[in-house]
Design a protein around this motif. Structure first.
Motif, short mmCIF file in Angstrom:
data_model
loop_
_atom_site.label_atom_id
_atom_site.label_comp_id
_atom_site.label_asym_id
_atom_site.label_seq_id
_atom_site.Cartn_x
_atom_site.Cartn_y
_atom_site.Cartn_z
N UNK A 134 0.83 -1.20 0.00
CA UNK A 134 0.00 0.00 0.00
C UNK A 134 0.87 1.25 0.00
N UNK A 135 0.51 2.19 -0.84
CA UNK A 135 1.17 3.49 -0.84
C UNK A 135 0.53 4.34 0.25
N UNK A 136 1.36 5.02 1.03
CA UNK A 136 0.88 5.88 2.11
C UNK A 136 1.61 7.21 2.00
N UNK A 137 0.85 8.27 1.77
CA UNK A 137 1.41 9.62 1.72
C UNK A 137 1.22 10.27 3.08
N UNK A 138 2.30 10.84 3.60
CA UNK A 138 2.26 11.45 4.92
C UNK A 138 2.39 12.97 4.76
N UNK A 139 1.40 13.68 5.24
CA UNK A 139 1.41 15.14 5.24
C UNK A 139 2.39 15.54 6.34
N UNK A 140 3.67 15.52 6.01
CA UNK A 140 4.74 15.53 7.00
C UNK A 140 4.78 16.77 7.88
N UNK A 141 4.57 17.94 7.31
CA UNK A 141 4.60 19.14 8.15
C UNK A 141 3.39 19.17 9.08
N UNK A 142 2.27 18.65 8.63
CA UNK A 142 1.10 18.54 9.49
C UNK A 142 1.42 17.65 10.69
N UNK A 143 2.00 16.48 10.45
CA UNK A 143 2.36 15.58 11.53
C UNK A 143 3.44 16.17 12.42
N UNK A 144 4.32 16.97 11.85
CA UNK A 144 5.41 17.58 12.63
C UNK A 144 4.87 18.49 13.73
N UNK A 204 6.65 12.49 12.05
CA UNK A 204 6.53 11.78 10.77
C UNK A 204 7.59 10.69 10.58
N UNK A 205 8.80 10.92 11.09
CA UNK A 205 9.85 9.90 10.95
C UNK A 205 9.53 8.64 11.75
N UNK A 206 8.84 8.79 12.87
CA UNK A 206 8.50 7.63 13.71
C UNK A 206 7.61 6.64 12.96
N UNK A 207 6.81 7.14 12.02
CA UNK A 207 5.91 6.24 11.28
C UNK A 207 6.61 5.44 10.19
N UNK A 208 7.72 5.96 9.67
CA UNK A 208 8.36 5.28 8.53
C UNK A 208 8.74 3.83 8.82
N UNK A 229 0.79 1.81 15.51
CA UNK A 229 1.15 2.29 16.84
C UNK A 229 2.67 2.20 16.91
N UNK A 230 3.32 3.37 16.81
CA UNK A 230 4.79 3.39 16.73
C UNK A 230 5.38 4.19 17.89
N UNK A 231 6.51 3.73 18.39
CA UNK A 231 7.22 4.46 19.43
C UNK A 231 7.67 5.81 18.90
N UNK A 232 7.59 6.84 19.74
CA UNK A 232 8.01 8.18 19.37
C UNK A 232 9.38 8.45 19.97
N UNK A 233 10.42 8.47 19.14
CA UNK A 233 11.76 8.78 19.66
C UNK A 233 11.80 10.18 20.27
#
Length: 167
Positions: free
Chosen positions: A12-22, A34-38, A142-146
């Protein structure tokens, strides 16, 4: 493969609105969200792509080194040129590729043109940060947030390194 073998799950392709998540952890904006999700998306076999507004380089000046390294990886991230609405580019790419979008944006300015995509709960995903975790319920993520963007980037790089041959 014979008739009894299950078909492989489609990537599946997943586009992340990175500045929004930031901004999900408040100000200042940080790449750590956004990096935590990669790694979580890559581990599932998805094809994630971070999409940044042109203003990201200014809003992320405190993480400029990580941002520059990330943009040097065109298979992971791109920045929309100044003067071009990033939301429109994000929605166009999602329509063209069938990708899901992760964002809290409601895309009100684009509703008329992209209503079908915006109203599809499988295509427009939202999430939150809680207890040092990034959660996107609709994708079962559900990803750990560094603690820092640098730590998050190290985890992304570790995931992307090719496996060493045995021996």
């Amino acid at each position: 493969m014979n008739d009894c073998d299950p078909a492989p799950a489609p990537v599946a392709a997943v586009l992340i609105d990175a500045l929004n998540l930031a901004h999900w952890c408040g100000r200042p904006a940080s790449l750590r969200v956004p990096l935590a999700l990669l790694p979580a998306l890559l581990a599932r076999g998805d094809q994630p792509m971070l999409c940044f507004d042109a203003s990201a380089r200014y809003q992320l000046q405190h993480e400029a080194e990580v941002y520059a390294e990330l943009l040097a990886q065109p298979s992971l991230a791109f920045e929309v040129r100044s003067g071009i609405p990033a939301d429109r580019v994000l929605l166009q790419q999602a329509r063209k590729t069938g990708a899901a979008i992760i964002s809290r944006d409601r895309f009100r300015d684009h509703r008329r043109r992209y209503r079908k995509l915006i109203d599809d709960p499988a295509r427009l995903q939202t999430g939150y940060v809680s207890n040092d975790r990034v959660v996107v319920p609709g994708l079962l993520l559900d990803a750990a947030l560094p603690a820092t963007a640098t730590q998050a980037w190290v985890l992304v790089q570790a995931w992307r390194l090719p496996a060493l041959p045995p021996g």
